[in-house]
Design an enzyme around this catalytic site. Sequence first.
Site, mmCIF file in Angstrom:
data_model
loop_
_atom_site.group_PDB
_atom_site.id
_atom_site.type_symbol
_atom_site.label_atom_id
_atom_site.label_comp_id
_atom_site.label_asym_id
_atom_site.label_seq_id
_atom_site.Cartn_x
_atom_site.Cartn_y
_atom_site.Cartn_z
ATOM 1 C CG HIS A 309 -2.023 1.030 1.142
ATOM 2 N ND1 HIS A 309 -1.850 2.339 1.507
ATOM 3 C CD2 HIS A 309 -3.307 0.914 0.710
ATOM 4 C CE1 HIS A 309 -2.985 3.001 1.311
ATOM 5 N NE2 HIS A 309 -3.878 2.154 0.830
ATOM 6 C CG ASP A 366 -7.753 -2.714 -2.984
ATOM 7 O OD1 ASP A 366 -8.888 -2.226 -2.915
ATOM 8 O OD2 ASP A 366 -6.720 -2.035 -2.962
#
Length: 431
Positions: A309, A366
């Site tokens: 991320h 995700d």
Amino acid sequence: MSFETLPKKATLQIDNQNLELPLVEGTEGEVALDALALRKETGVISLDPGYGNTGSCTSGITFLDGEKGVIHHRGYLLRDLAENCDFLEVAYLLMSGELPNEARYAQWLGMIKENTFLGPMLQELLNHYPVRSHPMSVLASVVLSLNGFYGDLGHEVFNGIELDAVRLLAKTPLIAAHNFRRKRGMGYIYADPDMGYAENFLYSMFSKRLPEERRKIMSEALEKLLIIHADHEQNCSTSTVRMISSSNANVFAAIGGGIGALWGPLHGGANEAVINMLEDIAMQGQDLQEVVRRAKDKSDPFRLMGFGHRVYKTYDPRAVIAKEVVDDLLVKLGVDEPLVQTAMELEKIALEDEYFVKRNLYPNVDFYTGIAYKAMGIPKEMFTVLFSMGRMPGWLAQLIEFRADDSRRICRPRQIYTGPEQRDFVPMSER
């Protein structure tokens, strides 16, 4: 060094000129250099591609610490909210600033339910989109079109929240659900006033063909997944909403732009990209150890989606909650989906690989949300739409906050020009 020991101003030296710039401190100890006067006083601007080190605003909505893996909304830890609130409570918190008491919540729920419908003209509008249209393009377009339906009705306000914001929060799931159904030749289903936000969405998608017990299990999981997406500070789509709002564009224009920004595979579209990757792995019968090896090879164009991320340098706290949701969901639904099993095996290999561990490349939110939606039987092209549903109150809260900011200005980034120097024009006949 703590902020208390720092000077309240910083001195910047450019050639022989000294410029004092004020320092600004947030409530969680973040410190920023206020560079607003930099260009005016020196003719120099700061260059920060991707705005990775630039604060575009001050905000009292969400705080996150990527190094420590902390996120809270209005001071409440995300985990506490996910474990104790439903999605509409969190939406109210983000948009109004406080958690509702019973009376406020009843009013709030009543307002949402009053607007949980699509009129015949909106249904007809949806029916005219090509069947092959991606659900995100339809959602963005219809949200922009809502200005034609509601833009001239004034701006009624409930506890500081515009009715247009309520309409968006209430209608987004129905737009998504009806688009899902009409592409499959099925008719519109009216919302059930006795159902919660997530359950109504699932009912509006699948109708009674989804057994009640299964729908309850899925809606409980979906409420949590929507909550962990509700806001995430100044990300790409949120910054887009603020930037569009800075021109005094209406709420539908701003949110429509945010939906477009979220669609990208490097942002909200990543959960769909995760499933695409897993499908490719399964279709080609790839060995998962080889997949991980390719991901570590910088010369290989293959990218392992759903890991790492931009902000978090430790395990994404949203991903921790999402993983718990997935684990619980798989057990309760009794899902035996090969793609889900592939994902779980890939996660295990990556978490034990030194390359990923040393670089903090943990599975992100995700990765797990894509698996959860797949387990629920939701088609992958709908994944980013669900992200939009979850992020809607965050976008609206940011818009409300921005509009109330007396120091707001139209967003107008600067640039450093690198094209040709000024030159003489040459007529076409002489070129």
